[in-house]
Design an enzyme around this catalytic site. Structure first.
Site, PDB file in Angstrom:
ATOM      1  N   CYS A 111       0.831  -1.203   0.000  1.00 10.46           N
ATOM      2  CA  CYS A 111       0.000   0.000   0.000  1.00 10.46           C
ATOM      3  C   CYS A 111       0.867   1.255   0.000  1.00 10.46           C
ATOM      4  O   CYS A 111       0.497   2.277  -0.568  1.00 10.46           O
ATOM      5  CB  CYS A 111      -0.929  -0.007   1.215  1.00 10.46           C
ATOM      6  SG  CYS A 111      -2.282  -1.202   1.081  1.00 10.46           S
ATOM      7  N   CYS A 265      -0.264 -18.473 -15.321  1.00  8.32           N
ATOM      8  CA  CYS A 265      -1.090 -18.710 -14.138  1.00  8.32           C
ATOM      9  C   CYS A 265      -1.754 -17.383 -13.795  1.00  8.32           C
ATOM     10  O   CYS A 265      -2.119 -16.629 -14.698  1.00  8.32           O
ATOM     11  CB  CYS A 265      -0.253 -19.257 -12.983  1.00  8.32           C
ATOM     12  SG  CYS A 265       1.088 -18.168 -12.457  1.00  8.32           S
TER      13      CYS A 265
END
Length: 306
Positions: A111, A265
């Site tokens: 963040c 993936c």
């Protein structure tokens, strides 16, 4: 999280909670949540609410809830988006059904690096609180089996269905989650080998698909439940566990039929691992950088992100 604010701030928060509701009991644990203490700390509570901000603690909380048979009310945020669901409730999926393995270290910005809208924790926190109250009261329908996706820029809510993965490994004990989410020193050589695997960007793959080329196999190594959520057109599913166990290696050889191999993936970690195993068996391939997440973000936004 695994780190705690200073004692004065904790005491101040505790006092404010008592001012709002004097009947509320607040238990403080001035320690890091770890594999050594998680089961003892969580065992006395009926519901666990996960508002942590790092992968080791999320896997730790999830596994502890599975071992203790506690519902795990999950929430996460990043930039302008948030997610919420209920894990391990009444036979529903757990965190490992959504994220079988952590992303490679450094793949997901923190963040602090990527930023987060300041009011977003409030939005997701209220959803978590609502789910917790419903579980305690035994009323309504929880988010178990449903991943709620919130986009603050569009002010939209979307849902993705989640189901338990029938082939997921059984959680038998708590492990070293820092090691699990990083690259252990003992596996440095393996990591260097994987880094030698060639990569291609999602733009390269898009150009290849648009050209109509049919001399390659696009291999998806995620789990079947992830494949149901989102897929790149033309991809063929061979889950990583099958490749690790050997049965998937033979299937990949059959699929290739002298064609070249491109694997992907969710974000690139598991496909790199799969290609490393395939390379040991004489099968060369190229890894899709950023996986299906990059495909959704940069090529086709209609492909759901999860």
């Amino acid at each position: 999280g695994t780190s705690w604010v200073g004692k004065p701030k904790i005491e101040s928060a505790k006092n404010r909670i008592h001012e709002i509701n004097p009947h509320c009991q607040v238990d403080l644990y001035e320690t890091r949540l770890s594999s050594e203490n998680a089961l003892d700390i969580l065992k006395s509570y009926d519901v666990v609410v996960d508002g942590t901000d790092n992968f080791p603690t999320r896997y730790l909380v999830n596994d502890a809830c599975v071992l203790l048979n506690k519902p795990n009310v999950y929430g996460s945020i990043f930039r302008f988006e948030g997610q919420a669901t209920v894990f391990n409730y009444e036979g529903g999926p757990n965190y490992r059904d959504l994220y079988p393995e952590p992303p490679p270290p450094g793949m997901v910005p923190s963040c602090a690096e990527g930023g987060v809208l300041g009011i977003l924790p409030g939005m997701i926190g209220v959803i978590q609180a609502t789910e917790t109250i419903k579980i305690v009261l035994g009323e309504g329908t929880t988010l178990s089996g449903r991943l709620l996706l919130y986009n603050s820029l569009d002010m939209t809510f979307r849902e993705l269905k989640l189901r338990p993965n029938p082939v997921r490994p059984v959680i038998e004990k708590l492990i070293d989650y820092e090691q699990f989410c990083g690259i252990p020193q003992a596996k440095a050589q393996e990591a260097e080998s994987k880094m030698a695997i060639p990569e291609m960007t999602v733009q390269d793959l898009k150009q290849l698909l648009d050209s109509g080329a049919d001399d390659f196999v696009l291999l998806d190594v995620r789990n079947p439940n992830e494949y149901e959520i989102a897929k790149i057109p033309g991809s063929v599913l061979v889950p990583l566990p099958d490749i690790e166990q050997g049965s998937g290696v033979a299937k990949v050889k059959e699929l290739m039929n002298s064609h070249r191999l491109i694997a992907h993936c969710k974000m690139g970690g598991r496909s790199a691992k799969a290609l490393g195993i395939l390379k040991e068996n004489g099968i060369e391939g190229t890894n899709l950088k950023g996986g299906i997440t990059a495909w959704s973000q940069e090529i086709d936004s209609s492909v759901p992100q999860y």
